[in-house]
Design a protein around this motif. Structure first.
Motif, PDB file in Angstrom:
ATOM      1  N   ARG A  41      87.075  38.612  31.360  1.00 46.51           N
ATOM      2  CA  ARG A  41      87.548  39.851  31.977  1.00 46.51           C
ATOM      3  C   ARG A  41      87.425  39.721  33.487  1.00 46.51           C
ATOM      4  O   ARG A  41      86.397  39.258  33.995  1.00 46.51           O
ATOM      5  CB  ARG A  41      86.731  41.042  31.472  1.00 46.51           C
ATOM      6  N   THR A  51      92.841  40.495  32.610  1.00 46.85           N
ATOM      7  CA  THR A  51      92.362  39.345  31.854  1.00 46.85           C
ATOM      8  C   THR A  51      92.619  38.102  32.692  1.00 46.85           C
ATOM      9  O   THR A  51      93.611  38.029  33.427  1.00 46.85           O
ATOM     10  CB  THR A  51      93.094  39.240  30.508  1.00 46.85           C
ATOM     11  N   TYR A 156      92.075  41.376  26.875  1.00 47.83           N
ATOM     12  CA  TYR A 156      91.309  42.620  26.837  1.00 47.83           C
ATOM     13  C   TYR A 156      92.273  43.781  27.069  1.00 47.83           C
ATOM     14  O   TYR A 156      93.368  43.593  27.609  1.00 47.83           O
ATOM     15  CB  TYR A 156      90.246  42.631  27.939  1.00 47.83           C
ATOM     16  N   ALA A 161      87.929  46.937  25.556  1.00 47.26           N
ATOM     17  CA  ALA A 161      87.543  46.390  26.854  1.00 47.26           C
ATOM     18  C   ALA A 161      86.248  45.592  26.781  1.00 47.26           C
ATOM     19  O   ALA A 161      85.946  44.814  27.676  1.00 47.26           O
ATOM     20  CB  ALA A 161      87.380  47.523  27.865  1.00 47.26           C
TER      21      ALA A 161
END
Length: 263
Positions: A41, A51, A156, A161
């Motif tokens: 992330r 991402t 993500y 998340a």
């Protein structure tokens, strides 16, 4: 292409999740995510994320528009950008601060025609400290995929998340120049996500997610091919071009680069 794609850039702030029937596999356990640890992330100023993927021990690949403030259209202070390798349920395998970034020279965030931006919507970030880990292995990149070729996406997004998900089977619908239309179903937060081809012993990155669109009434992903763009970005980085943040290297590396948590 602009006559039949209603494309729009993915927002930096995650807004929605993938469709329930998109074949997503959550990578929220060590075993499930082991092969994808280099995907992480990209946190932006503690308020937004994209991402990104490790492609060298000190380099991550993402979308260019992730490095711009959606409200102001200005570049984000790079000292506020952090890569969290294999972020999963509150922990990462490595935390690294962004040292310098290069954006494709043909990319203009404020271009009023989205289709003009997508083919160059790619960026390379150099980290202050390399990630040297036997579990976080950088991915290689591959050639531009052809129409009909099967690909996959690890990304993500909102409501996932805290762990990435894999959509292992989607395909290349069509493509023009560096722009690829993919049957993959993406949403906000997936910007910069790696698109993988599966030929060979290990998946290779062939594109990054730049936008989402509609094709014949169906949601699709729009990707920027890496085959031509990545060598250009690496050349720019080697030449010392690009931009850095306001923090000094010492402060940034002490603040983020020293943190390391094994999964």
């Amino acid at each position: 292409m602009k006559n039949w794609i209603k494309a729009f850039a993915l927002a930096l702030m995650p807004m929605a999740v993938l469709a329930q029937d998109s074949g997503l596999k959550s990578l929220d356990t060590t075993d499930a995510g082991r092969a994808w640890m280099a995907v992480g992330r990209l946190n932006i100023d503690g308020e937004a994320f994209c991402t990104a993927t490790l492609i060298a021990q000190n380099q991550v690949l993402t979308a260019a528009h992730c490095l711009y403030d959606k409200a102001t259209g200005q570049r984000i202070d790079l000292s506020k950008v952090e890569f969290l390798a294999a972020w999963r349920l509150g922990r990462a395998s490595a935390y690294r601060a962004a040292r310098r970034a290069v954006i494709h020279p043909d990319y203009f965030y404020d271009d009023e025609t989205p289709t003009n931006r997508i083919g160059s919507d790619i960026a390379l970030i150099e980290l202050w400290q390399p990630i040297r880990s036997t579990s976080v292995i950088p991915f290689d990149t591959g050639d531009r995929p052809v129409r009909g070729q099967e690909v996959g996406v690890v990304s993500y997004a909102k409501d996932r998340a805290e762990a990435p998900s894999l959509q292992e089977v989607c395909s290349v619908v069509t493509g023009v120049s560096e722009v690829l239309v993919l049957s993959c179903d993406v949403e906000f937060g997936s910007s910069g996500a790696p698109v993988f081809a599966f030929e060979g012993e290990r998946p290779r990155i062939v594109s990054v997610v730049a936008a989402k669109a509609e094709f014949n009434g169906e949601p699709v992903a729009i990707g920027t091919a890496v085959e031509v763009s990545l060598p250009l970005l690496r050349s720019e980085l080697s030449a010392g071009r690009g931009f850095s943040g306001s923090d000094t290297g010492d402060s940034a590396s002490r603040h983020i680069g020293a943190r390391f948590v094994r999964p």
